[in-house]
Design an enzyme around this catalytic site. Structure first.
Site, short mmCIF file in Angstrom:
data_model
loop_
_atom_site.label_atom_id
_atom_site.label_comp_id
_atom_site.label_asym_id
_atom_site.label_seq_id
_atom_site.Cartn_x
_atom_site.Cartn_y
_atom_site.Cartn_z
N GLY A 1 -5.33 -55.98 1.04
CA GLY A 1 -4.68 -54.94 1.90
C GLY A 1 -5.80 -53.53 2.08
CB CYS B 1 -9.60 -58.03 7.15
SG CYS B 1 -10.04 -59.54 6.10
#
Length: 450
Positions: free
Chosen positions: A186, A238
């Protein structure tokens, strides 16, 4: 069920597989992967419906490919008992399980992150407890229940993998404090919490990859690579391309190539301003547009574009903090900026990561110049430099030599302990049996006599 009860159940499950052989463990890894492969479509559908993030077709591919590539990579690796012998050094390496691993997983990958983490964990005879993102709890819970059923059908304890119901920050914190190792996938806040838990942890920093298009590289091929790098799962990866740097003199030809593959290019300041206004509010990304289709984002900005459009390109001049668009957008948007020299392009890429985020994660380079490849590799502060391939391939498909992973460490640049892909080898303790060597020990005088 409390977190402590889940920890205790996991430890009981570990006792039951204490004497499992490498073959037994590998079989469980296989059936865990196969059940997700078999249910790839309904899990992909549920993920999009529940989270509102990404694209259904792309999530199907992520589910099938992660299951297949992870297993193909893991199947021949030793991870139980004696895993390596080096006679010349008198060393025997022995694998020991870590125990109960706590994993905090994101809404962006509610199936593949739990699956990948579990396959790596189980390979080392560990148990996994997943604390899912609240936004994706049902998808992650259904994913884990399928794996539990597969384990039970093969005579193994279901509690080798469990999920935290009604996940909250408090429950995630308790899991991190009580388990033996943390996998935190995260943002920087989560990574900091993992490192502050008092438990050994692998954290993952945020992405925001720049990609440099070198002179002499085929522009049509660059456009195809960019479409995949930016558009994959609506840009929520990401490791997806966020900034494309190109030779200034190639601007028109590059834009034509991008348009030919279906990427819409906006280069007028007034148009770019409209996108900036809807993508960012007070310097922060607009959460309502994260992972949405390009057409949805365009409509918010006042433009009507074909629904089939996968990627939008926006030309800007500012570098780093000079333009908020240089931050991670988490959508099918790529920022275009020209450069004069290759050295300048590398400098821009470094500055952009330092000022706008993504340092340590991933960068891309489209180049046939070996000197430039090495120049960039020595100067870009990233754990992965992807050459002539889409940056999302940082996860480690069969087409490159990176180990398959759902957690991509960013090194100390990104406040992570690991600069590389989190692998099964990071989820075991390896002890070394050291035998005496029949060698002549050099004296200090001999060593320092030169």
């Amino acid at each position: 069920m409390t977190i402590q009860e889940k920890i205790e159940n996991a430890r009981k499950a570990l006792e039951l597989i204490h004497d499992y052989t490498q073959e037994q463990i590998d079989h469980l890894v296989y059936v865990s992967a196969k059940t997700i492969y078999d249910h790839a479509k309904p899990l992909a559908k549920l993920a999009v419906e529940e989270t509102g993030l990404g694209k259904y077709e792309h999530k199907i591919a992520k589910n099938t490919d992660t299951a297949a590539v992870f297993y193909d990579y893991l199947k021949d690796k030793k991870s139980v008992g004696i895993i390596n012998e080096i006679p010349g050094e008198g060393i025997i390496e022995v694998a020991h399980p870590i125990g109960v691993i706590g994993a905090i997983t994101p809404a962006t990958n509610p199936t593949v992150t739990p699956l990948g983490n579990f396959m790596h964990a189980l390979k080392g005879k560990n148990a996994l407890i997943v604390s899912p993102a609240p936004r994706a709890e049902k998808t992650t819970t259904d994913t884990i229940e399928l794996i539990r059923q597969a384990l039970a059908a093969n005579g193994a304890p279901k509690d080798l993998i469990q999920v935290v119901e009604g996940a909250t920050i408090e429950k995630s914190r308790e899991l991190m404090e009580r388990c033996d190792l943390v996998l935190a996938t995260g943002g920087p806040g989560l990574t900091k919490a993992a490192y502050s838990s008092g438990t050994p942890a692998y954290g993952v920093g945020p992405g925001n990859p720049p990609v440099i298009l070198d002179r002499g590289f085929d522009l049509d091929e660059a456009a195809k690579i960019s479409l995949v790098a930016v558009g994959s799962d609506n840009g929520i990866l990401c490791d997806g391309d966020n900034l494309l740097l190109y030779p200034q003199e190639s601007e028109k030809e590059l834009c034509d190539a991008l348009k030919n593959v279906g990427i819409l290019v906006y280069d007028e300041k007034e148009d770019v301003d409209k996108f900036r206004e809807v993508l960012f509010h007070d310097g922060k990304v607009n959460a309502d547009l994260v992972g949405k289709d390009a057409a949805v984002i365009a409509r918010e900005a006042g433009f009507a574009i074909p629904d089939a459009t996968e990627v939008i390109a926006l030309k800007t001049e500012g570098v780093g903090k000079e333009d908020v668009l240089n931050k991670e957008i988490m959508g099918p948007i790529v920022i275009l900026k020209g450069y004069d020299t290759f050295e300048e392009a590398v400098d821009i890429a470094v500055r952009n990561m330092k000022e706008s985020g993504g340092i340590g994660h991933t960068a891309g380079l489209l180049s046939n110049n070996q000197e430039h490849i090495r120049y960039a590799g020595e100067r870009l502060p990233v754990a992965r430099l992807l050459v002539n391939q889409p940056t999302p391939d940082a996860w480690g498909p069969a087409t490159n030599g990176l180990s398959p992973a759902v957690s991509e460490g960013c090194g100390t640049w990104g406040n992570n302990i690991l600069a590389g892909n989190v692998d099964y080898i990071h989820l075991i303790n390896v002890s070394k049996i050291a035998m005496p060597l029949d060698v002549k020990v050099p004296s200090a005088e001999e060593i320092f006599s030169k």
